[in-house]
Design a protein around this motif. Structure first.
Motif, PDB file in Angstrom:
ATOM      1  N   VAL A   2       0.892  -0.902   0.167  1.00 17.91           N
ATOM      2  CA  VAL A   2       0.375  -0.607  -0.106  1.00 17.91           C
ATOM      3  C   VAL A   2       0.843   1.259  -0.087  1.00 17.91           C
ATOM      4  N   ALA A   3       2.223   1.201   1.095  1.00 13.80           N
ATOM      5  CA  ALA A   3       2.447   2.425   1.027  1.00 13.80           C
ATOM      6  C   ALA A   3       3.369   2.564  -0.423  1.00 13.80           C
TER       7      ALA A   3
ATOM      8  N   GLU B 283       8.983   1.662   1.018  1.00 17.11           N
ATOM      9  CA  GLU B 283       7.649   1.109   1.944  1.00 17.11           C
ATOM     10  C   GLU B 283       7.434   1.492   3.237  1.00 17.11           C
ATOM     11  N   GLY B 284       7.866   2.651   3.188  1.00 16.91           N
ATOM     12  CA  GLY B 284       6.641   3.194   4.889  1.00 16.91           C
ATOM     13  C   GLY B 284       7.289   2.048   6.172  1.00 16.91           C
ATOM     14  N   LEU B 285       6.776   2.845   6.741  1.00 21.50           N
ATOM     15  CA  LEU B 285       6.486   1.898   8.370  1.00 21.50           C
ATOM     16  C   LEU B 285       4.988   1.476   9.292  1.00 21.50           C
TER      17      LEU B 285
ATOM     18  N   ARG C  78       1.065  12.326   6.470  1.00 20.48           N
ATOM     19  CA  ARG C  78       2.174  11.165   6.651  1.00 20.48           C
ATOM     20  C   ARG C  78       1.464   9.444   6.857  1.00 20.48           C
ATOM     21  N   SER C  79       0.613   9.788   7.737  1.00 18.58           N
ATOM     22  CA  SER C  79      -0.081   8.729   7.467  1.00 18.58           C
ATOM     23  C   SER C  79      -1.219   7.491   7.064  1.00 18.58           C
ATOM     24  N   ARG C  80      -1.281   6.855   6.435  1.00 19.08           N
ATOM     25  CA  ARG C  80      -2.238   6.755   6.469  1.00 19.08           C
ATOM     26  C   ARG C  80      -3.099   4.759   7.057  1.00 19.08           C
TER      27      ARG C  80
ATOM     28  N   VAL D 207       4.625   7.315   6.332  1.00 21.94           N
ATOM     29  CA  VAL D 207       5.323   7.758   5.489  1.00 21.94           C
ATOM     30  C   VAL D 207       6.390   8.771   5.358  1.00 21.94           C
ATOM     31  N   PRO D 208       7.666   8.759   5.080  1.00 21.64           N
ATOM     32  CA  PRO D 208       8.660   9.944   5.452  1.00 21.64           C
ATOM     33  C   PRO D 208       7.982  11.253   4.589  1.00 21.64           C
TER      34      PRO D 208
END
Length: 130
Positions: free
Chosen positions: A44-45, A52-54, A85-87, A126-127
């Motif tokens: 998804v990210a 790749e996100g976290l 920055r968030s999902r 995500v950054p």
């Protein structure tokens, strides 16, 4: 205005090998499914942000049924909220096929309808754009 990524859904399927069975009855620990959730969250990210996100954390996890060696699991993620920055993701895992060793060493059946075994809500971060 609504973000076009809201509702983005990613699905993975994976066979659960017998080497992952830790408990009687060929049961597999819950961490196995959480690993699958990490994989769908990563996709998804990548799709949304090119990174790749976290997976920052889970706000809810519910184990609803057993996962056994010989299962074919479908793990999915749907984007339900998008921040700067968030999902926030709704995650699920369901058994779509299951081994039936009592019928024979390689016997299995399709589970129709699929059996939902885990549900969760998670946040991916995500950054910031550079």
């Amino acid at each position: 205005m609504s973000d076009p990524n809201l509702g983005l859904t990613v699905i993975h399927r994976r066979y659960v090998p017998y080497s992952h069975a830790h408990y009687g009855g060929n049961l597999v620990d819950g961490a196995y499914t959480l690993g699958l959730f990490g994989d769908v969250a990563t996709e998804v990210a990548i799709r949304m942000d090119g990174d790749e996100g976290l997976l920052a954390g889970y706000s809810e996890i519910r184990f609803l049924g057993p996962v056994r060696a010989g299962d074919v699991l479908e793990a999915g993620a749907e984007v339900v909220r998008i921040g700067r920055r968030s999902r926030e993701l709704r995650l699920w895992a369901q058994v779509v096929a299951r081994a039936e060793p009592e019928r024979g060493a390689s016997a299995a059946r399709v589970v129709d309808p699929p059996e939902r075994v885990v549900e969760a809500v998670a946040t991916v971060v995500v950054p910031t754009a550079t």
